[in-house]
Enzyme design. Sequence first.
Site, PDB file in Angstrom:
ATOM      1  N   LYS A  13       0.822  -1.223   0.000  1.00 18.23           N
ATOM      2  CA  LYS A  13       0.000   0.000   0.000  1.00 18.23           C
ATOM      3  C   LYS A  13       0.850   1.265   0.000  1.00 18.23           C
ATOM      4  O   LYS A  13       0.574   2.198  -0.718  1.00 18.23           O
ATOM      5  CB  LYS A  13      -0.871   0.113   1.262  1.00 18.23           C
ATOM      6  N   ARG A  88      -8.797   1.102   9.624  1.00 16.41           N
ATOM      7  CA  ARG A  88      -8.372  -0.273   9.843  1.00 16.41           C
ATOM      8  C   ARG A  88      -9.423  -1.061  10.606  1.00 16.41           C
ATOM      9  O   ARG A  88      -9.233  -2.255  10.851  1.00 16.41           O
ATOM     10  CB  ARG A  88      -7.087  -0.273  10.677  1.00 16.41           C
ATOM     11  N   ARG A 122      12.088  -6.961   5.064  1.00 11.31           N
ATOM     12  CA  ARG A 122      11.990  -5.513   4.916  1.00 11.31           C
ATOM     13  C   ARG A 122      12.886  -4.781   5.915  1.00 11.31           C
ATOM     14  O   ARG A 122      12.946  -5.126   7.083  1.00 11.31           O
ATOM     15  CB  ARG A 122      10.531  -5.067   5.136  1.00 11.31           C
ATOM     16  N   ARG A 152      12.130  -2.794  11.583  1.00 17.08           N
ATOM     17  CA  ARG A 152      11.077  -2.342  12.498  1.00 17.08           C
ATOM     18  C   ARG A 152      10.736  -3.457  13.476  1.00 17.08           C
ATOM     19  O   ARG A 152      10.704  -4.629  13.110  1.00 17.08           O
ATOM     20  CB  ARG A 152       9.822  -1.986  11.693  1.00 17.08           C
ATOM     21  N   ARG A 163       0.019  -9.178  13.263  1.00 18.70           N
ATOM     22  CA  ARG A 163      -0.534  -8.130  12.391  1.00 18.70           C
ATOM     23  C   ARG A 163      -1.459  -8.726  11.336  1.00 18.70           C
ATOM     24  O   ARG A 163      -2.494  -8.136  11.007  1.00 18.70           O
ATOM     25  CB  ARG A 163       0.606  -7.362  11.703  1.00 18.70           C
TER      26      ARG A 163
END
Length: 208
Positions: A13, A88, A122, A152, A163
């Site tokens: 996104k 969300r 990532r 992260r 998540r």
Amino acid sequence: MKLILLGAPGSGKGSLAKKISADFAIPQISTGDLFRALAKKEDDFAKEVKAIMASGGLVPDEITCKMLKERIEQEDCKNGFILDGFPRTIAQAKALENITSIDSVILVELPFSVIIERLSSRRTCSSCGEIYSATDGKLENCKKCGGKIIQRDDDKPESIKHRLKVYEQSTSPLINFYSERLFKVSNDKSLEETYRPVKTFLKNLEEK
Ligand code: ADP
Ligand code: ZN
């Protein structure tokens, strides 16, 4: 043009939002980026937000909606914006309806197996948020701003699982909620290829 980008964490996104933002001259509003900026502060509230984010859970709706409202009331949003990571939950979507009206919702689709692979590798610039991949070799500093490159906390395996569960339970019901305004695109190809049909769709929307 007021848009929502909907999709699982790691679906791409954010990257797509950046392209739309550049081409259509509307700001990208990432609630994740807003919360990450907030979490850098030292007070108790910031620490609380930081802990929620590290676990992969959601910041309470009330706090999130207030922050979002304040952001889209700013001057640069008057010709439109792209929401990336908001809403969300159904409660957030309903709250948004009381703030403004949305023209279209773009759903970015990607199988969970691919998402897990991408998120695990990532790496993110801790200063500007630029995204890198660990598969490109070890990079210490950001090519754009020189900031430190980190993984992260929520890109670690346990948080990724959580998540995706949160997405399935709380966010995916939004696909039905927005069914009449939904434009679907699959992000299993390159970003350029994914973006092409989106751009065509948005050009048409703009002319209406
Ligand atoms: P991703 O989409 O990669 O999971 P984001 O950068 O969008 O990451 O969000 C990071 C974290 O910020 C979320 O896991 C959550 O804790 C918090 N967050 C972001 N947007 C929202 C939201 N709309 N409601 C609640 N929490 C949010
Ligand atoms: Zn950077």
